[in-house]
Design an enzyme around this catalytic site. Structure first.
Site, mmCIF file in Angstrom:
data_model
loop_
_atom_site.group_PDB
_atom_site.id
_atom_site.type_symbol
_atom_site.label_atom_id
_atom_site.label_comp_id
_atom_site.label_asym_id
_atom_site.label_seq_id
_atom_site.Cartn_x
_atom_site.Cartn_y
_atom_site.Cartn_z
ATOM 1 N N TYR A 160 7.059 -30.809 -60.134
ATOM 2 C CA TYR A 160 7.402 -32.238 -60.043
ATOM 3 C C TYR A 160 7.095 -32.746 -58.635
ATOM 4 O O TYR A 160 6.488 -33.807 -58.453
ATOM 5 C CB TYR A 160 8.888 -32.408 -60.374
ATOM 6 C CG TYR A 160 9.369 -33.839 -60.476
ATOM 7 C CD1 TYR A 160 9.216 -34.564 -61.659
ATOM 8 C CD2 TYR A 160 10.011 -34.463 -59.409
ATOM 9 C CE1 TYR A 160 9.681 -35.868 -61.772
ATOM 10 C CE2 TYR A 160 10.477 -35.765 -59.512
ATOM 11 C CZ TYR A 160 10.314 -36.468 -60.695
ATOM 12 O OH TYR A 160 10.778 -37.761 -60.789
ATOM 13 N N LYS A 164 4.355 -35.588 -57.644
ATOM 14 C CA LYS A 164 4.752 -36.863 -57.037
ATOM 15 C C LYS A 164 4.074 -37.068 -55.677
ATOM 16 O O LYS A 164 3.730 -38.189 -55.319
ATOM 17 C CB LYS A 164 6.278 -36.953 -56.930
ATOM 18 C CG LYS A 164 6.980 -37.021 -58.290
ATOM 19 C CD LYS A 164 6.522 -38.227 -59.130
ATOM 20 C CE LYS A 164 7.363 -38.451 -60.377
ATOM 21 N NZ LYS A 164 6.923 -39.593 -61.181
HETATM 22 N N1 LIG Z 1 15.581 -41.680 -62.493
HETATM 23 C C1 LIG Z 1 15.364 -41.244 -61.262
HETATM 24 O O1 LIG Z 1 16.270 -40.912 -60.510
HETATM 25 C C2 LIG Z 1 13.953 -41.198 -60.732
HETATM 26 C C3 LIG Z 1 13.795 -40.852 -59.402
HETATM 27 C C4 LIG Z 1 12.515 -40.805 -58.860
HETATM 28 C C5 LIG Z 1 11.427 -41.094 -59.645
HETATM 29 N N2 LIG Z 1 11.609 -41.411 -60.954
HETATM 30 C C6 LIG Z 1 10.388 -41.674 -61.724
HETATM 31 O O2 LIG Z 1 10.500 -42.940 -62.360
HETATM 32 C C7 LIG Z 1 9.786 -42.906 -63.592
HETATM 33 C C8 LIG Z 1 10.679 -43.366 -64.739
HETATM 34 O O3 LIG Z 1 11.741 -42.429 -64.850
HETATM 35 P P1 LIG Z 1 13.092 -42.707 -65.663
HETATM 36 O O4 LIG Z 1 14.173 -42.180 -64.824
HETATM 37 O O5 LIG Z 1 13.123 -44.088 -66.170
HETATM 38 O O6 LIG Z 1 12.894 -41.643 -66.850
HETATM 39 P P2 LIG Z 1 13.099 -41.751 -68.432
HETATM 40 O O7 LIG Z 1 13.074 -40.354 -68.915
HETATM 41 O O8 LIG Z 1 14.271 -42.610 -68.755
HETATM 42 O O9 LIG Z 1 11.775 -42.512 -68.895
HETATM 43 C C9 LIG Z 1 10.504 -41.887 -68.844
HETATM 44 C C10 LIG Z 1 9.699 -42.353 -70.038
HETATM 45 O O10 LIG Z 1 8.405 -41.748 -69.954
HETATM 46 C C11 LIG Z 1 8.010 -41.431 -71.285
HETATM 47 N N3 LIG Z 1 7.001 -40.397 -71.301
HETATM 48 C C12 LIG Z 1 7.150 -39.067 -71.048
HETATM 49 N N4 LIG Z 1 5.991 -38.417 -71.216
HETATM 50 C C13 LIG Z 1 5.072 -39.341 -71.585
HETATM 51 C C14 LIG Z 1 3.691 -39.283 -71.906
HETATM 52 N N5 LIG Z 1 3.010 -38.122 -71.902
HETATM 53 N N6 LIG Z 1 3.039 -40.440 -72.229
HETATM 54 C C15 LIG Z 1 3.712 -41.619 -72.271
HETATM 55 N N7 LIG Z 1 5.040 -41.735 -71.999
HETATM 56 C C16 LIG Z 1 5.712 -40.612 -71.653
HETATM 57 C C17 LIG Z 1 9.302 -40.945 -71.931
HETATM 58 O O11 LIG Z 1 9.219 -40.941 -73.347
HETATM 59 C C18 LIG Z 1 10.309 -41.936 -71.383
HETATM 60 O O12 LIG Z 1 10.439 -43.057 -72.240
HETATM 61 C C19 LIG Z 1 9.286 -41.456 -63.770
HETATM 62 O O13 LIG Z 1 7.935 -41.367 -63.347
HETATM 63 C C20 LIG Z 1 10.184 -40.658 -62.834
HETATM 64 O O14 LIG Z 1 9.562 -39.469 -62.385
HETATM 65 C C21 LIG Z 1 12.851 -41.472 -61.525
#
Ligand SMILES: NC(=O)c1ccc[n+]([C@@H]2O[C@H](COP(=O)([O-])OP(=O)(O)OC[C@H]3O[C@@H](n4cnc5c(N)ncnc54)[C@H](O)[C@@H]3O)[C@@H](O)[C@H]2O)c1
Length: 254
Positions: A160, A164
């Site tokens: 991860y 990133k």
């Molecule tokens: N939540 C956090 O604390 C956090 C922190 C840093 C970065 N992020 C990043 O923010 C972004 C959104 O995260 P989130 O927390 O809303 O997560 P989440 O799991 O709620 O949403 C992620 C979405 O991506 C979709 N997804 C997964 N694989 C996929 C694929 N191959 N093709 C299309 N869609 C796909 C999933 O079905 C899901 O709906 C991500 O890139 C995550 O790495 C989140």
């Protein structure tokens, strides 16, 4: 009262639109008059979000897309442009956590889990940018989700973290070529809850703003980055983490 963003009639493509930050971003932008084209692998989640947006009077098109598949991403973007006539911006938010998070050190990495994580989180963003940039209108913005993991090293979370870091490098390069934007953060969403479940505990760093962030708070930042008010910003990493990075840097100096 929510802030307002000048996104009326802008066409915005969003990956990860079925959950968490993507869902909140789609709802916010649609509520302010943007036409949103949401993509995700979760068919039911996509359908639910599209119904909610439509019942609230918004304009939405939803497509099942696996960002690992370049042909699916290309068709989705072509279809978005054919349906709405243009592409004014994108938020590439689809992401996954590795199945082996908090288990494997670098020397123990599982090939399949590494590939899965890098394919979705990094190669998926590349597929999106490659399809979106040539179709983007003049002045368009593209926001890619990185993470606090893209600014430091995180033990037992190598795939991860590496993906990133890659997103930031990819975005900065694309920005120099085409003017794009970037953001990252640590937010309470299904992904965060799953990661906490696998780890068996919350992350051990303190969040100086003593609570988790909300998906809606990140959606506000993304909406700002996508609207004309941010027109002189490009290729930047926007921090939205309750000041956690400052805390991490202090810890790293001990
Ligand atoms: N939540 C956090 O604390 C956090 C922190 C840093 C970065 N992020 C990043 O923010 C972004 C959104 O995260 P989130 O927390 O809303 O997560 P989440 O799991 O709620 O949403 C992620 C979405 O991506 C979709 N997804 C997964 N694989 C996929 C694929 N191959 N093709 C299309 N869609 C796909 C999933 O079905 C899901 O709906 C991500 O890139 C995550 O790495 C989140």
């Amino acid at each position: 009262m929510s802030p307002t963003y000048d996104v009326k009639d802008k066409v915005i493509a969003i990956t990860g639109g079925a959950s968490g930050i993507g869902l909140a971003t789609a709802q916010l932008l649609a509520s302010q008059g943007a036409k949103v084209s949401i993509a995700d692998v979760q068919a039911k989640g996509l359908q639910d979000v599209a119904s909610q947006i439509q019942s609230a009077g918004g304009t939405v098109h939803s497509t099942i897309v696996d960002v690992r598949e370049p042909s699916q991403v290309e068709s989705w973007i072509s279809e978005t442009v054919s349906r709405f006539g243009k592409l004014d911006g994108a938020a590439n938010l689809a992401g996954v956590i590795p199945k082996c998070i908090n288990i494997e050190r670098v020397e123990e990495l599982n090939e399949e889990d590494w590939k899965f994580t890098v394919d979705v989180n990094l190669t998926g963003v590349m597929h999106c940018l490659r399809a979106q940039i040539p179709n983007a209108s003049r002045g368009a913005s593209i926001v890619n989700a990185a993470s606090v993991a893209g600014l430091g090293g995180f033990p037992k979370n190598a795939a991860y973290t590496a993906a990133k870091w890659g997103v930031i490098g990819l975005t900065k390069t694309a920005a120099k070529e085409s003017f794009l934007l970037n953001r990252r953060g640590t937010i309470d969403t299904p992904m965060h809850r799953e990661s906490t479940r696998i780890r068996g505990k919350e992350p051990d760093y303190k969040i100086p703003i003593a609570r988790k962030g909300k998906a809606e708070e990140v959606a506000n930042l993304i909406a700002f980055l996508l609207c004309d008010a941010s027109s002189y910003m490009t290729g930047t990493v926007q921090v939205i983490d309750g000041a956690t990075q400052r805390e991490l840097r202090r810890d790293q100096c001990k």
